[in-house]
Scaffold this motif. Sequence first.
Motif, PDB file in Angstrom:
ATOM      1  N   THR A   1       9.671  -8.583  11.907  1.00 21.03           N
ATOM      2  CA  THR A   1       9.088  -9.881  12.065  1.00 21.03           C
ATOM      3  C   THR A   1       8.170 -11.131  12.100  1.00 21.03           C
ATOM      4  OG1 THR A   1       8.847 -10.422  14.262  1.00 21.03           O
ATOM      5  CG2 THR A   1      11.571  -9.517  13.491  1.00 21.03           C
ATOM      6  N   GLY A   2       7.258 -10.515  11.939  1.00 21.22           N
ATOM      7  CA  GLY A   2       5.507 -11.431  11.171  1.00 21.22           C
ATOM      8  C   GLY A   2       4.912 -10.449  11.271  1.00 21.22           C
ATOM      9  N   TYR A   3       4.006  -9.492  11.410  1.00 23.66           N
ATOM     10  CA  TYR A   3       3.056  -9.197  10.729  1.00 23.66           C
ATOM     11  C   TYR A   3       2.854  -7.554  10.826  1.00 23.66           C
ATOM     12  CZ  TYR A   3       2.281 -10.847  15.678  1.00 23.66           C
ATOM     13  OH  TYR A   3       2.491 -11.551  16.614  1.00 23.66           O
ATOM     14  N   SER A   4       4.508  -7.023  10.117  1.00 23.84           N
ATOM     15  CA  SER A   4       4.176  -5.423  10.363  1.00 23.84           C
ATOM     16  C   SER A   4       3.068  -4.619   9.572  1.00 23.84           C
ATOM     17  CB  SER A   4       6.049  -4.946   9.860  1.00 23.84           C
ATOM     18  OG  SER A   4       6.370  -5.780  10.583  1.00 23.84           O
ATOM     19  N   SER A   5       2.766  -3.646   9.892  1.00 21.11           N
ATOM     20  CA  SER A   5       2.187  -2.057   9.003  1.00 21.11           C
ATOM     21  C   SER A   5       2.225  -0.894   9.505  1.00 21.11           C
ATOM     22  CB  SER A   5       0.784  -2.590   9.713  1.00 21.11           C
ATOM     23  OG  SER A   5      -0.194  -2.002   8.846  1.00 21.11           O
ATOM     24  N   LEU A   6       2.306  -0.915   8.597  1.00 23.14           N
ATOM     25  CA  LEU A   6       3.047   0.804   8.162  1.00 23.14           C
ATOM     26  C   LEU A   6       1.610   1.576   8.920  1.00 23.14           C
ATOM     27  CD1 LEU A   6       4.210   1.873   5.129  1.00 23.14           C
ATOM     28  CD2 LEU A   6       5.569   1.027   6.991  1.00 23.14           C
ATOM     29  N   GLY A   7       0.784   1.375   8.882  1.00 18.20           N
ATOM     30  CA  GLY A   7      -0.817   1.605   9.614  1.00 18.20           C
ATOM     31  C   GLY A   7      -0.256   1.475  10.888  1.00 18.20           C
ATOM     32  N   TYR A   8       0.323   0.314  11.846  1.00 21.16           N
ATOM     33  CA  TYR A   8       1.031   0.883  13.245  1.00 21.16           C
ATOM     34  C   TYR A   8       2.191   1.929  13.418  1.00 21.16           C
ATOM     35  CZ  TYR A   8       0.587  -4.345  12.848  1.00 21.16           C
ATOM     36  OH  TYR A   8      -0.534  -5.537  13.085  1.00 21.16           O
ATOM     37  N   LEU A   9       2.556   2.633  13.063  1.00 22.54           N
ATOM     38  CA  LEU A   9       3.349   3.559  12.358  1.00 22.54           C
ATOM     39  C   LEU A   9       2.894   4.807  12.381  1.00 22.54           C
ATOM     40  CD1 LEU A   9       6.623   2.291  11.002  1.00 22.54           C
ATOM     41  CD2 LEU A   9       6.483   2.144  13.458  1.00 22.54           C
ATOM     42  N   ARG A  10       1.759   4.836  11.715  1.00 20.60           N
ATOM     43  CA  ARG A  10       0.667   5.909  11.785  1.00 20.60           C
ATOM     44  C   ARG A  10      -0.063   6.507  12.604  1.00 20.60           C
ATOM     45  NH1 ARG A  10      -3.660   6.731   9.773  1.00 20.60           N
ATOM     46  NH2 ARG A  10      -4.357   3.876   9.599  1.00 20.60           N
ATOM     47  N   LYS A  11      -0.622   5.922  13.253  1.00 22.34           N
ATOM     48  CA  LYS A  11      -1.570   5.898  14.081  1.00 22.34           C
ATOM     49  C   LYS A  11      -0.875   5.938  15.633  1.00 22.34           C
ATOM     50  CE  LYS A  11      -5.254   3.952  14.435  1.00 22.34           C
ATOM     51  NZ  LYS A  11      -6.419   2.328  14.146  1.00 22.34           N
ATOM     52  N   ALA A  12       0.037   4.597  15.642  1.00 24.20           N
ATOM     53  CA  ALA A  12       0.917   4.881  17.021  1.00 24.20           C
ATOM     54  C   ALA A  12       1.822   5.788  17.088  1.00 24.20           C
ATOM     55  CB  ALA A  12       1.083   3.613  17.452  1.00 24.20           C
ATOM     56  N   PRO A  13       1.543   6.032  18.634  1.00 25.26           N
ATOM     57  CA  PRO A  13       3.119   7.331  18.766  1.00 25.26           C
ATOM     58  C   PRO A  13       4.198   7.192  19.294  1.00 25.26           C
ATOM     59  CG  PRO A  13       1.732   7.136  20.798  1.00 25.26           C
ATOM     60  CD  PRO A  13       1.032   6.325  19.912  1.00 25.26           C
ATOM     61  N   PHE A  14       5.165   6.102  18.654  1.00 23.76           N
ATOM     62  CA  PHE A  14       5.927   5.215  18.694  1.00 23.76           C
ATOM     63  C   PHE A  14       7.341   6.938  18.646  1.00 23.76           C
ATOM     64  CE2 PHE A  14       4.119   1.927  17.671  1.00 23.76           C
ATOM     65  CZ  PHE A  14       4.064   1.036  18.766  1.00 23.76           C
ATOM     66  N   ASP A  15       8.088   6.525  19.656  1.00 21.48           N
ATOM     67  CA  ASP A  15       9.495   7.389  19.670  1.00 21.48           C
ATOM     68  C   ASP A  15      10.509   6.626  19.091  1.00 21.48           C
ATOM     69  OD1 ASP A  15       8.250  10.021  21.012  1.00 21.48           O
ATOM     70  OD2 ASP A  15       8.440   7.488  22.701  1.00 21.48           O
ATOM     71  N   LYS A  16      10.720   5.194  18.669  1.00 21.43           N
ATOM     72  CA  LYS A  16      11.966   4.810  18.427  1.00 21.43           C
ATOM     73  C   LYS A  16      10.989   3.037  17.450  1.00 21.43           C
ATOM     74  CE  LYS A  16      15.147   3.347  21.583  1.00 21.43           C
ATOM     75  NZ  LYS A  16      15.583   2.761  22.594  1.00 21.43           N
ATOM     76  N   ILE A  17      12.156   2.913  16.757  1.00 22.11           N
ATOM     77  CA  ILE A  17      11.623   1.074  15.820  1.00 22.11           C
ATOM     78  C   ILE A  17      13.307  -0.185  16.294  1.00 22.11           C
ATOM     79  CG2 ILE A  17      11.352  -0.167  14.224  1.00 22.11           C
ATOM     80  CD1 ILE A  17      10.202   2.556  13.182  1.00 22.11           C
ATOM     81  N   LYS A  18      12.494  -0.928  16.845  1.00 22.06           N
ATOM     82  CA  LYS A  18      13.891  -1.791  16.896  1.00 22.06           C
ATOM     83  C   LYS A  18      13.907  -2.502  15.828  1.00 22.06           C
ATOM     84  CE  LYS A  18      15.285  -2.662  21.003  1.00 22.06           C
ATOM     85  NZ  LYS A  18      15.729  -3.604  22.553  1.00 22.06           N
ATOM     86  N   ILE A  19      15.012  -2.840  15.184  1.00 22.96           N
ATOM     87  CA  ILE A  19      15.529  -3.741  14.393  1.00 22.96           C
ATOM     88  C   ILE A  19      15.771  -4.631  14.866  1.00 22.96           C
ATOM     89  CG2 ILE A  19      16.375  -4.259  12.124  1.00 22.96           C
ATOM     90  CD1 ILE A  19      16.757  -0.688  11.858  1.00 22.96           C
ATOM     91  N   ASP A  20      14.926  -5.894  14.803  1.00 20.50           N
ATOM     92  CA  ASP A  20      15.504  -7.583  15.055  1.00 20.50           C
ATOM     93  C   ASP A  20      16.420  -7.825  14.566  1.00 20.50           C
ATOM     94  OD1 ASP A  20      14.067  -9.745  16.805  1.00 20.50           O
ATOM     95  OD2 ASP A  20      14.486 -10.711  14.825  1.00 20.50           O
ATOM     96  N   GLN A  21      17.446  -8.330  15.402  1.00 19.61           N
ATOM     97  CA  GLN A  21      18.331  -8.823  15.114  1.00 19.61           C
ATOM     98  C   GLN A  21      18.196 -10.454  14.360  1.00 19.61           C
ATOM     99  OE1 GLN A  21      20.044 -11.477  18.356  1.00 19.61           O
ATOM    100  NE2 GLN A  21      18.231 -12.819  18.843  1.00 19.61           N
ATOM    101  N   SER A  22      17.158 -10.444  13.603  1.00 17.08           N
ATOM    102  CA  SER A  22      17.118 -11.651  12.429  1.00 17.08           C
ATOM    103  C   SER A  22      17.970 -10.871  11.297  1.00 17.08           C
ATOM    104  CB  SER A  22      15.458 -12.584  12.500  1.00 17.08           C
ATOM    105  OG  SER A  22      15.023 -11.249  11.879  1.00 17.08           O
ATOM    106  N   PHE A  23      16.861  -9.533  11.091  1.00 18.13           N
ATOM    107  CA  PHE A  23      17.867  -9.056   9.860  1.00 18.13           C
ATOM    108  C   PHE A  23      20.018  -8.955  10.167  1.00 18.13           C
ATOM    109  CE2 PHE A  23      13.564  -7.326  10.397  1.00 18.13           C
ATOM    110  CZ  PHE A  23      13.067  -8.577   9.208  1.00 18.13           C
ATOM    111  N   VAL A  24      19.927  -8.169  11.074  1.00 19.15           N
ATOM    112  CA  VAL A  24      20.782  -7.875  11.384  1.00 19.15           C
ATOM    113  C   VAL A  24      21.539  -9.093  11.023  1.00 19.15           C
ATOM    114  CG1 VAL A  24      23.107  -7.787  13.091  1.00 19.15           C
ATOM    115  CG2 VAL A  24      21.150  -6.224  13.340  1.00 19.15           C
ATOM    116  N   ARG A  25      21.724 -10.650  11.367  1.00 14.65           N
ATOM    117  CA  ARG A  25      22.036 -11.901  11.155  1.00 14.65           C
ATOM    118  C   ARG A  25      21.645 -12.263  10.121  1.00 14.65           C
ATOM    119  NH1 ARG A  25      24.066 -10.723  14.831  1.00 14.65           N
ATOM    120  NH2 ARG A  25      22.598 -12.234  16.111  1.00 14.65           N
TER     121      ARG A  25
END
Length: 743
Positions: free
Chosen positions: A498-522
């Motif tokens: 929604t604002g300032y996404s970076s693949l670097g976050y996903l590479r470094k941070a140990p996330f288990d899930k990505i939430k797709i914002d409703q602005s993309f669903v709408r």
Amino acid sequence: MAVRGFLRGIGGKNAMPQGASADGSERPLKPIAMGDGATRLQLLDEFEAGGIGWFWATDDQNRLIYLSPAAAANFQVSHEELIGRPLTSLFTLENGEDEEAAERPLPFLISARTKFANMTVKVDAGGDPRWWTISGKPYQDANGVFLGYRGGAKDITADFERQRDNTRAAHFDSLTGLANRNRMTRRLTAILTAYKAAKRSCALLMLDLDRFKAVNDTLGHPAGDELLKQVAQRLERIVGPKGEIGRLGGDEFQVILPDIDDRGDLGELAHRIIQMISQPYSLDGSRAIIGTSVGIAVAPYDGIEPSDLVKSADLALYAAKGGGRGQYRFYSNDLKDSAQQRREIEEDLRDALSRGELRMYYQPVVCSQTHKVKGFEALMRWEHPERGPISPAVFIPIAEDSNLIIALGEWAMRQACEDAAKWPADMTVSVNVSAQQFSTDSLPALVTNALASSGLKPRRLELEITESVFMGDAATTDAMFAKLKKIGVRLALDDFGTGYSSLGYLRKAPFDKIKIDQSFVRGSTEDDNSNSAIIAAIVSLADALDMETTAEGVEAMDELALVKKRGATLIQGFIFSRAVPQEEVLEKLADGNFVYEPNGPEKQRSQRRTLFRRIGVIHEDHRYEAVLRNLSRTGAMIEGLLEVPVGTDLVLDLGEGQLAICRVRRSQDATQGVEFETPLISDGADGLCTRHRISPYALAAAGMPLAALPPGHYAMPDRRGARPTDNRRFMQVDVGMGASRAA
């Protein structure tokens, strides 16, 4: 004798006084006679050679016939090549940094054979710029025949540059190079004064940066200064020549946009500014992420005088920040009341926890294929004893601004864990963690204590974190992630994209899930909409990184089918359930039926806001009153006029000068559904507004005093003063009382 001569040369104590002869006697005075042409010519040569001043002359066609050799040396051509050129070809006018100064038309003065003195010109000679002052006087023979100009010149480069630097320091920000508060005030005053006479409009945008203080606190003031420079550069790229940008001080910026009053265009520009400012910044090896909020006011609609327009834009900015930040907002007359209401809500929020007014609600997160509930997201709700329910979109930003968010976050964490412990053992609970809470050293201890006191297994707790947590020091952020994962909780990246996404976050941070914002669903099911492709890309990325995905905000059947087709793992939205209190969750789970059946419209349509307020309806020469039942971008439902034929053209007066031309598409009894000729636009918050409004200049021409648009409704400007007629087409119904009456 040599020593005596040496002392004389250096002016020692034995040096002879001026006017003394070798034997000490006074030398006689020898004045230069006015008829001594040779000596006088020698003096002029020495004057020119010394750079004290130069001379020039032209013929009767204003061509150079003489220029001091020392002056000619400033040019990159020979003295011979300069002779014969027009005098004005050597210079360009230079008014310094003050664009409001009146032009001094040197070519006009010369063509008019007018005397001029000390005119500043820039030497058009290539290389480093030089500035001169020139003076000139027309020269005539005994018969009054014009023979040309005679004049002088002097190099003032050092003085000019010093004065220019002083002027620039007084009018421009030394850090960013943008105009400062003083200059912006002068510019706005000058523009509005001129535009009032010319009946022109001018928009004013007020901005300040969200989370800028955290950059200064975590990365230091030099990094904060560099960030401000980069913000200024981004603003200049977005605004370009359409307007003037200023830094008022700190993290406050202002943009003046002459001749723009289309709120659709202004909203798009504000949105681009928000998106651009929100992109990551590289600051001496560190990464920072901020945001911005924008308030918009337009003269003459929202203010005639500079102070009034600035006040209106400030109130709009205040409302934008109060609406959740990262938003823009247009000024409207009700914002004064909103500002006071916000202050009152902040005061009441401080006591809401202790009074037990806050509750946790839970929205199910279901499997996209089986519709079986996998967990719930914990969402805070506030039931105010006097105001009733207050939206989280209102009180959460207030909590962040007033530093109450830490206390609210701690309570939410403990309450959510306690409630989730009563659910089946395989269901998770998702709790939102604010950027402020994430940056506190006490977060791991809070999570550990909440789990221990409730008995909830760590794997059942999911912390939802937005990308704003990455704005701080990278090492500190990584350390916090490591501590949380060591506890055993799950991590979800919220509002991805929604604002300032970076693949670097996903590479470094140990996330288990990505939430797709409703602005993309709408809007994802609409033709020529790229949201569907974005959803597919996010799902593919998550699959590659072995992460789950949750599609948020699904409300219609076509949206449900699309996100399932695109491969989303989990789904959350009104199509399955709104957020409900713990009692309803337990009741649903008690019978062992963990499946939620989808229930929603077949297709998503323009969101309609349910309203109940009086508006004006204009038809031909007549004005009626009606009630606005609901409103969307493309149309509305009104009630109050009996048996209006389909196809009738109406004008809805929505207040504050907003007139919306529309046509009746459905009509039954006293209710009509109308379609707007021009769709409404977002006001940047949760409302809609017209692109244009009645111009105060048109109202003034119709007899009203020129002023900003006051609250209330308006007749068409060209109808003011017209004598009413009694051939009204429709009967007006008092829908509030349920009785009809002839209007």
